[in-house]
Write an enzyme that holds these catalytic residues in place. Structure first.
Site: not given
Lengths: 554, 685
Positions: B306, B347, B375-376, B379, B521
């Site tokens: 992965d 980030e 952060f939303a 938006t 997993d």
């Protein structure tokens, strides 16, 4: 010094001819074994035998065909031998006794051609031609057929263990490979002075004023297939030492080439059948290494002539033909014992002690260098699998060869194969040396007598057929026991090889990667040679130490 | 670059490379029990030695002599060393098993019955029962969390002291019996009956009580048995030849010869090698459910990895700041920092790290009156409102929409930069600024990208040298996937991968005869884990995943796959090397024993006594002693495994043939000579 150069020159010529011929012959056999087309004459044969040459057989059916064919062959030979006085062209020969007939029948069917009798004193022309000569062809063809089935096992994947059609392989190899080659070889031999007629005994006045009875016969035609098919059964008791069978040094060289020809060409065929010529080269390299080493050692032994008698006589010429000399005799002796041919142009009993030891070891390695027609190659492939099993583990992967995994079942078949020959040779010799009937045949006691007995069973168990001489084996005891040794030594390995072929054919192919052990490198060839010497050779060290080793050190 | 891929195990001590006398002493009772012929029958080589030893005992009793008793004692020691090797190997797992057993105390479970809970013994729980566990309690059995979230201390099994989060739904719902809930309350549905839990299986595995011979071990045993039979034949038939030659051999000498010739070294160490291989895995916190899987790991051709968490660090990180036309880079950096103050995502934090590294901007504390805009999802922006200045950072489309809503506009160069970053597989974040409620303007673009873990390229190169292809599996679009794949140096990528795609890829590789390993997993990984030849489930994963795979990594570290492959290879190499060594030994033993046997009858054989051993008896005894001692000498190697450096098959073969083949021929010459000197000095013969 000149003797050394003659020796090197002869070996050089043989090697050169083989180097030139093995590729086209190997390619030809590849086409014969893989072509979908049938010749008209072959179709006739299939119709007579009522077989469908295009029907693929499973390994078990293939094996039953081999066994059925061989059983029928033994019965026919046995009948011809027992009844030869009532059949045409008997030239006055008496019927063979039951043990003798059994021994001879088994001997020729197993491609051994052990001869307890003197050809000129026991076998009529019909028995020689319709019986023995026919077996010289078909027993060789059986060997090639079995190795073809094994090659198909590697080449095919995910099938229901079908490995070809025995009848088609048998007929094709006989018609397209052995007959044409034997025909040409016979003509060349006749040109070289080998006789070819149907005459019976002729009375000839000798220089000394006496008379001698000289037998003629269809010798050249027998001689050609005798060498080509690695059979070795001579028309005359003296075999290739007889001037009618092998008159000159040139015919001698030709016979050496003939007996090495097919065994040394088959690796090419194998490489092409499994789709990787490099694998064929590797097998050829391993076989050649052992053969060259044996020829070198034996030639040295005979030329140097160690030991009391050769030193006193100024050379090891006892039991050798003056027209060949030590070198040509050594070349022939090494080649015949390492190809399971068993033809002789000198008395192996009279080889120097180390020379006789080399001849004996040549057989005891299991006849793989290059070995008998077909049988040498399948024997070598079995040893490759042993080598791959050890080496494969050492590179950290489950062992595989030519894209096929070597798991429990494969290694079991291979292990039983490796076990068979030593069992036959050791048990047979141990019995013979412990009972009065076995010891009765000895010419000499002591270490040499031990060598004689071990040689006889090594020769029979490996389907070689050469005799050390000295040991009188035309007794019911030896005829029966050696016949049994030949039978087990031939057909148990064949059954195991065919079972292996079937297993392999049903396996899926594992693709080759950087982690795969390469089996075409000099390193692997070296390993293979070592495995052949160590794994097989170690078994016989104790008994050899009491025979040739003690003799050599005397 | 390190020469080996093996990382130091993180939680358990490295396997000791030498044996302490204490270890041998604790293993002794087990070794003595191992002498039972019924148990030795599994190892035909050692069985033959034991029969030989019993035989010589009778001979020594009937006709006592110092030589006979010496040989007899050393033959028994040979057998004992073999059983000791197995016992030592097993003993190493016992300590771990004991600590695991401690977690299996009987506890009280609060089983949900209708609306109430009743207290029952944990051993009485059945599959499907539902129990409640609160902080401070031990989870009574294996199960899935069906309600709630809790932090759980799993150190009893993993050795990792940091607690882990277990919650209902998703891929972190599996809990293990014997672990302790540290906070909150969860409701667990039991999935394994008492006695068949994960810990039970672990105990059985590390103790080796469930050990079955692996396919390759069985195949090797066939070969060893055959060699034994061949040498048995050679020795049994030697007597008639010897009698003929006037050199009848004492039976005791024949038994000694036989034992020296049969492959006792590998025969004695074979099962220890297998147990130690499993143990090496356990020490790296990997539990293999079968030895078969460990062997298969050595054969793996394709590794499915992965991307997230295995090849990359798992989070996108700010890699570059690209200012718009005419914007000072420092201004962009300043705005980027401001806008990320409220961004608690990895980030966001990576932006702060970047501006600190590139522009020396430290954390600011002069933000009086600042209003953070988190952060939303609606938006898709975050930022900060300062008096007279607003800064926004977010997805290109969202920020540009915001700029336009204020009457500003974004330049074409910004659009071009955004496209270029997207094309390279990265994620563009646009930064914009509005001063005094005027029209906003775009300051530039932050380039977020997946950061490939350090050293991955070297690892993949090493794997390639071993002949293993790596395939990176990711949900990213093909473009992104290829870019990261290229950077990491994998051989292939599977982009936009669904669980079905993974399964199909594995099947396709297997059709071509290749062996596939993967780690996973999630429940949706279960089919692929089951299909793969080596499926490593993460311990943090779901019960379904753990049951589908054939190994469980307690550290939940997908890179462990590489180590598993190495251990698998090492296991096979060790077997091959010791077999080769064992067979190669025979050459020297012949030179010791054969002259000794026959020199009386044939004095000329004395020439073969190249080692100049003192007497026939000392020669034979020395060979037998060497044969026994070499087992002990090689035991540490069998337990540790032969050193493995990733390289091509040819290079490995050359090295191992040299060390164990040639070494196997030479070593006994030296060893036997040395022992002969000792034996002579001690007057034992």
């Amino acid at each position: 010094m000149s003797a050394t150069w003659t020796a090197i020159g002869q070996i050089g010529i043989v090697v050169l001819v083989l180097a030139v011929v093995h590729r086209p012959l190997g390619d030809h056999m590849f086409r014969v074994l893989t072509s979908p087309r049938h010749l008209a004459v072959e179709r006739v044969g299939y119709r007579v035998m009522r077989v469908d040459p295009d029907a693929e057989q499973r390994w078990s059916t293939y094996l039953l065909s081999v066994l059925g064919f061989s059983l029928a062959s033994v019965l026919v030979l046995f009948g011809l031998g027992r009844l030869q006085d009532r059949l045409p062209l008997d030239i006055g020969m008496a019927p063979l006794d039951p043990a003798g007939a059994w021994n001879t029948a088994v001997s020729f069917v197993t491609n051994t051609n052990w001869q307890w009798y003197s050809g000129e004193a026991a076998a009529g022309h019909l028995f020689q031609m319709a019986g023995l000569a026919v077996q010289n062809f078909v027993s060789a063809a059986v060997g090639i057929a079995v190795v073809a089935a094994l090659a198909r096992g590697f080449a095919r994947h995910g099938t229901d263990s079908r490995v070809g059609n025995f009848w088609a392989d048998l007929v094709r190899v006989t018609v397209r490979v052995l007959l044409p080659l034997a025909f040409v070889a016979a003509l060349v031999l006749v040109a070289g002075g080998v006789i070819q007629n149907l005459s019976a005994h002729a009375e000839i006045g000798t220089l000394a004023g006496g008379t001698q009875s000289v037998l003629g016969g269809p010798v050249a035609s027998q001689e050609a297939i005798k060498e080509l098919g690695t059979n070795g059964g001579g028309f005359f008791n003296a075999n290739s030492a007889h001037p009618f069978e092998n008159p000159t040094p040139w015919t001698n060289a030709l016979e050496v080439v003939l007996l090495l020809l097919i065994p040394f060409s088959l690796p090419r065929t194998f490489g092409r059948m499994v789709g990787d010529r490099r694998q064929g080269w590797a097998i050829l390299a391993a076989m050649s290494t052992l053969w060259v080493a044996a020829v070198g050692l034996l030639t040295w032994a005979e030329l140097a002539g160690p030991g009391l008698v050769p030193a006193a006589a100024g050379g090891a010429m006892e039991g050798k033909e003056v027209r060949f000399g030590e070198a040509a005799s050594a070349l022939f002796a090494a080649s015949t014992t390492m190809t399971s041919t068993g033809a002789v142009n000198s008395m192996h009993d009279s080889l120097t002690a180390p020379g006789g030891g080399v001849a004996l070891v040549g057989m005891l390695l299991g006849e793989v260098s290059p070995g008998g027609v077909g049988s040498g190659l399948y024997g070598m492939v079995v040893l490759i699998i042993v080598a791959v099993f050890l080496a494969g583990l050492m590179v950290g992967r489950t062992p595989e060869y030519l894209g096929k995994k070597i798991g429990r079942q494969e290694i079991t078949l291979v292990a039983l194969y490796v076990l068979t020959m030593p069992a036959v040779v050791l048990i047979g010799s141990a019995i013979a040396i412990s009972v009065p009937a076995g010891l009765a045949g000895q010419l000499q006691g002591g270490p040499h007598g031990l060598s004689e007995i071990v040689y006889a069973f090594a020769s029979a168990g490996n389907n070689n057929g050469s005799a050390f001489g000295g040991l009188t084996t035309g007794t019911p005891f030896y005829n029966t026991l050696l016949g049994l040794a030949m039978l087990v030594g031939r057909f148990v390995p064949i059954a195991l090889v065919l079972a292996l072929a079937g297993r392999l054919a049903s396996q899926r192919k594992v693709p080759e990667g950087a982690g795969t052990l390469p089996t075409h490198t000099p390193l692997f060839v070296g390993l293979l040679v070592t495995v052949t010497l160590v794994v097989v050779g170690l078994t016989f060290v104790p008994v050899l130490s009491l025979g040739p080793v003690v003799e050599s050190l005397s | 670059m390190s020469t080996t891929l093996l990382e130091k195990p993180r939680t358990v001590a490295a396997a000791p490379t030498t044996l302490s006398p204490g270890q041998l002493a604790t293993a002794l009772p087990g070794a003595l029990r191992g002498l039972d012929p019924r148990r030795l029958w599994d190892s035909p080589v050692m069985f033959v030695v034991e029969v030989g030893a019993a035989f010589t005992t009778v001979l020594a009793v009937v006709e006592p002599s110092a030589f006979a008793w010496s040989i007899t004692v050393w033959l028994w020691l040979t057998v004992l060393f073999a059983t000791l090797a197995e016992s030592v190997a097993e003993g190493r797992g016992k300590a771990q098993a004991a600590s695991l057993r401690a977690t299996q105390r009987e506890t009280t479970a609060r089983k949900v019955v209708g609306p109430d809970t009743v207290e029952v013994a944990s051993s009485s729980l059945r599959v499907g029962d539902v129990v409640v566990v609160v902080a401070g309690e031990t989870i009574p059995g294996d199960g899935d969390v069906i309600e709630g979230v809790a932090s759980v201390d799993e150190s009893a099994i993993t050795g990792e002291s940091a607690p882990v989060i277990r919650e209902s739904g998703g891929d972190r719902s599996a809990v293990t019996g014997g672990t302790v809930v540290l906070s909150d309350r969860i409701v667990v549905r039991i999935t394994a009956p008492a006695g068949h839990t994960f810990v039970d299986r672990m105990i059985a595995l590390v103790e080796g009580s469930e050990r079955q011979k692996t396919p390759n071990e069985v195949a090797l045993n066939v070969l060893l048995t055959t060699l034994t039979i061949i040498f048995l034949l050679a020795v049994v038939t030697l007597q008639p030849f010897a009698v003929y030659s006037g050199a009848r051999q004492p039976l005791i000498v024949l038994v000694a010869l036989l034992v020296c010739l049969i492959p006792t070294t590998i025969g004695a160490l074979l099962s220890a090698i297998g147990i130690a291989g499993m143990d090496r895995l356990v020490r790296r916190n990997v539990l293999a459910m079968s030895g078969r899987a460990v062997e298969a790991a050595g054969d793996v051709d394709v590794l499915l990895l992965d991307k997230t968490g295995t090849i990359t660090l798992g989070n996108r990180q700010a890699a570059d700041l690209l200012p718009a036309a005419g914007v000072d880079p420092a201004l962009l950096a300043d705005a980027a920092q401001l806008s990320s103050m409220a961004d608690e995502t990895p980030e966001g934090r990576s932006v702060l790290v970047l501006v600190k590294e590139r522009f020396g901007l430290r954390e600011r504390h002069d933000l009086a009156g600042a209003e953070l805009v988190p952060f939303a999802a609606r938006t898709r922006m975050s930022g900060v409102d300062l008096p007279g200045r607003s800064v926004r950072k977010g997805a290109a489309a969202a920020v540009i929409r915001w700029v336009r809503s204020t009457g500003g506009h974004a330049g074409d160069d910004v659009a071009a930069t955004v496209d270029a970053i997207s094309a390279s597989g990265g994620t563009p974040l646009v930064v914009a600024e509005q001063l005094d409620a005027g029209p906003a303007r775009v300051l530039g673009v932050i380039h977020l990208k997946d950061v490939v873990k350090e050293g991955m390229r070297e690892r993949f190169d090493a794997l390639r040298a071993m002949g293993i292809r790596t395939v990176m599996v990711t949900g990213d679009n093909p473009l992104t996937a290829r870019a990261i794949g290229l950077e990491a140096g994998v051989d292939d990528v599977l982009a936009e991968a669904t669980p079905e795609d993974k399964l199909a890829l594995i099947r396709r590789e297997q059709e071509g005869g290749r062996l596939v390993a993967m780690a996973g997993d999630g429940t949706n990984d279960a089919p692929a884990l089951a299909q793969a030849d080596v499926g490593v489930a993460m311990n943090t994963g779901t019960t379904a995943a753990k049951e589908a795979g054939n190994m469980v990594d307690l550290d939940s570290n997908p890179t462990k796959l590489l180590e598993i492959v190495e251990i698998g290879k090492q296991l096979l190499i060790t077997r091959g090397a010791l077999t080769t060594f064992s067979v190669a030994n025979d050459v020297a033993k012949y030179f010791a024993i054969l002259p000794a046997m026959f020199v009386v009858a044939f004095p000329q054989l004395g020439v073969l006594n190249v080692m100049h051993l003192t007497s026939p008896q000392s020669a034979i005894l020395s060979a037998v002693v060497f044969n026994a001692l070499v087992i002990v000498a090689l035991l540490p190697l069998a337990l540790r495994g032969v050193r493995y450096t990733p390289s091509s098959a040819s290079a490995l073969l050359r090295r191992n043939l040299l060390v164990y083949g040639l070494g196997g021929v030479i070593a006994p010459f030296l060893g036997i000579k040395l022992i002969d000197l000792l034996v002579t000095a001690l007057g034992m013969s």
